[in-house]
Enzyme design. Structure first.
Site, PDB file in Angstrom:
ATOM      1  N   CYS A 111       0.758  -1.306  -0.002  1.00 29.66           N
ATOM      2  CA  CYS A 111       0.006  -0.090  -0.136  1.00 29.66           C
ATOM      3  C   CYS A 111       0.788   1.427  -0.131  1.00 29.66           C
ATOM      4  O   CYS A 111       0.259   2.468  -0.196  1.00 29.66           O
ATOM      5  CB  CYS A 111      -0.903  -0.023   1.123  1.00 29.66           C
ATOM      6  SG  CYS A 111      -2.055  -1.727   1.299  1.00 29.66           S
ATOM      7  N   HIS A 255      -2.813   6.804   3.023  1.00 33.08           N
ATOM      8  CA  HIS A 255      -3.286   5.721   2.411  1.00 33.08           C
ATOM      9  C   HIS A 255      -4.875   5.335   2.761  1.00 33.08           C
ATOM     10  O   HIS A 255      -5.034   5.686   4.029  1.00 33.08           O
ATOM     11  CB  HIS A 255      -2.293   4.424   2.742  1.00 33.08           C
ATOM     12  CG  HIS A 255      -3.056   3.195   2.610  1.00 33.08           C
ATOM     13  ND1 HIS A 255      -3.560   2.900   1.548  1.00 33.08           N
ATOM     14  CD2 HIS A 255      -3.149   1.981   3.635  1.00 33.08           C
ATOM     15  CE1 HIS A 255      -3.976   1.294   1.530  1.00 33.08           C
ATOM     16  NE2 HIS A 255      -3.757   1.096   2.892  1.00 33.08           N
ATOM     17  N   ASN A 285     -10.205   0.034   0.401  1.00 34.28           N
ATOM     18  CA  ASN A 285      -8.851  -0.148   0.372  1.00 34.28           C
ATOM     19  C   ASN A 285      -8.306  -0.582  -0.725  1.00 34.28           C
ATOM     20  O   ASN A 285      -8.527  -2.078  -0.876  1.00 34.28           O
ATOM     21  CB  ASN A 285      -8.248  -0.677   1.665  1.00 34.28           C
ATOM     22  CG  ASN A 285      -6.723  -1.048   1.705  1.00 34.28           C
ATOM     23  OD1 ASN A 285      -6.057  -0.546   0.795  1.00 34.28           O
ATOM     24  ND2 ASN A 285      -6.084  -1.428   2.714  1.00 34.28           N
TER      25      ASN A 285
END
Length: 328
Positions: A111, A255, A285
């Site tokens: 990520c 993020h 996500n």
């Protein structure tokens, strides 16, 4: 030397999976998911391969900037969900967009991938005078690696892609990249069983929990503790290198993992949530694509404008983390 982001593009699949849809798979509901994560819906890739989503995001970035694909000297693709062990997603995308003169490789920092890739692009541009443009593309199909019987993980993730075309510039740029490999076992998905048959399991006791092949495992509590510490740290170190403070930043783009993590990071930094770009409610996500998807959307909506100072802060499996302070 810094970089200038000439333009960005994005692509998300048409199929949406709402929180209520998960009631078909696991014991959960919209309120339970929304109050714990901030997520309402996410996109799910159907027939679209990972490289295809990256291609579409890249073509949009090329169209918006007017850059000739032949002038792109490097393609960096970030993905933890590639369609192949080899070739790289970058090589496939390079061909598909007609970037005939570009080198290409994949970068896997989970990520944190977009932060790592932007910094890598800057270093290539700084050291190679012949390099004109670098394409950074993030493309993820996480839905193919989820255990839809595990409500603690399957509700979190979505699919999508985003891309940015960058060139060298004298604009503000500072970065800090880091990793804590002791946390590798907290967030992972296996690829192959590489232990030789002649060895006993104890010979290769890595400490990784048991999980079916390819499916994503996450220790939510440990990842949460790491993330709430890593996000402020990444920003503070990157900003400290160039004498920037939180008050100098127009927007933070973190993020997009969990709203509680973002709120905790904002509190630790002493920054209002009004200065944080959040898009996880409708994207979920999307790993390496989460920061550029949120960033591109904010640019499209006129929230982020040229000349603004931005802080990109990410964390992910590895456990990796990274921060960039830059002028857009």
């Amino acid at each position: 030397m810094g970089i200038n982001i000439l333009g960005m593009g994005s692509y998300v699949p048409e199929q949406k999976l709402t929180n209520d849809d998960f009631k078909r798979f696991v014991e959960t509901n919209d309120e339970w998911i929304r109050t714990r994560t901030g997520i309402v819906e996410r996109r799910m890739a159907g027939w679209e391969p990972t490289w295809y989503m990256g291609k579409q995001a890249s073509l949009q970035a090329i169209e918006r900037t007017g850059v000739d694909p032949d002038d792109i000297g490097l393609v960096i693709s970030c993905s933890i969900t590639p369609d192949f062990l080899t070739p790289s997603m970058a090589s496939v995308i390079q061909y598909e967009i007609g970037a005939h003169n570009a080198a290409a490789f994949d970068l896997n920092a989970a990520c944190s991938g977009f932060v790592y890739a932007l910094d890598t692009a800057r270093r290539f541009l700084e050291t190679d005078d012949s390099l004109k443009y670098v394409l950074v593309v993030t493309n993820e199909a996480l839905s193919r690696f989820l255990d839809f019987k595990d409500r603690t993980t399957c509700i979190l993730f979505g699919d999508g892609a985003a891309a940015a075309i960058v060139e060298k510039s004298d604009k503000l740029f500072s970065s800090h990249l880091g990793s804590d490999g002791s946390g590798a076992r907290m967030l992972f998905a296996r690829s192959l069983n590489v232990a030789p048959e002649v060895a006993t399991e104890s010979d290769f006791d890595s400490g990784f929990p048991e999980k079916p092949l390819h499916q994503l495992y996450q220790n939510g509590k440990e990842v949460y503790k790491f993330a709430t510490h890593a996000l402020p740290k990444a920003f503070e170190i990157a900003a400290g290198k160039v004498g920037i403070t939180k008050d100098d930043i127009d927007y933070f783009i973190p993020h997009q993992a969990n709203l509680r993590i973002i709120e905790s990071a904002a509190k630790k930094l002493g920054v209002s949530m009004d200065k944080f770009i959040v898009a996880l409610d409708h994207f979920g996500n999307t790993s390496s694509a989460s920061i550029p998807l949120a960033m591109n959307e904010a640019v499209e909506n006129g929230v982020i404008k040229k000349g603004m100072k931005l802080a990109l802060i990410g964390f992910g499996a590895g456990l990796t983390y990274g921060g960039i302070v830059m002028e857009y």
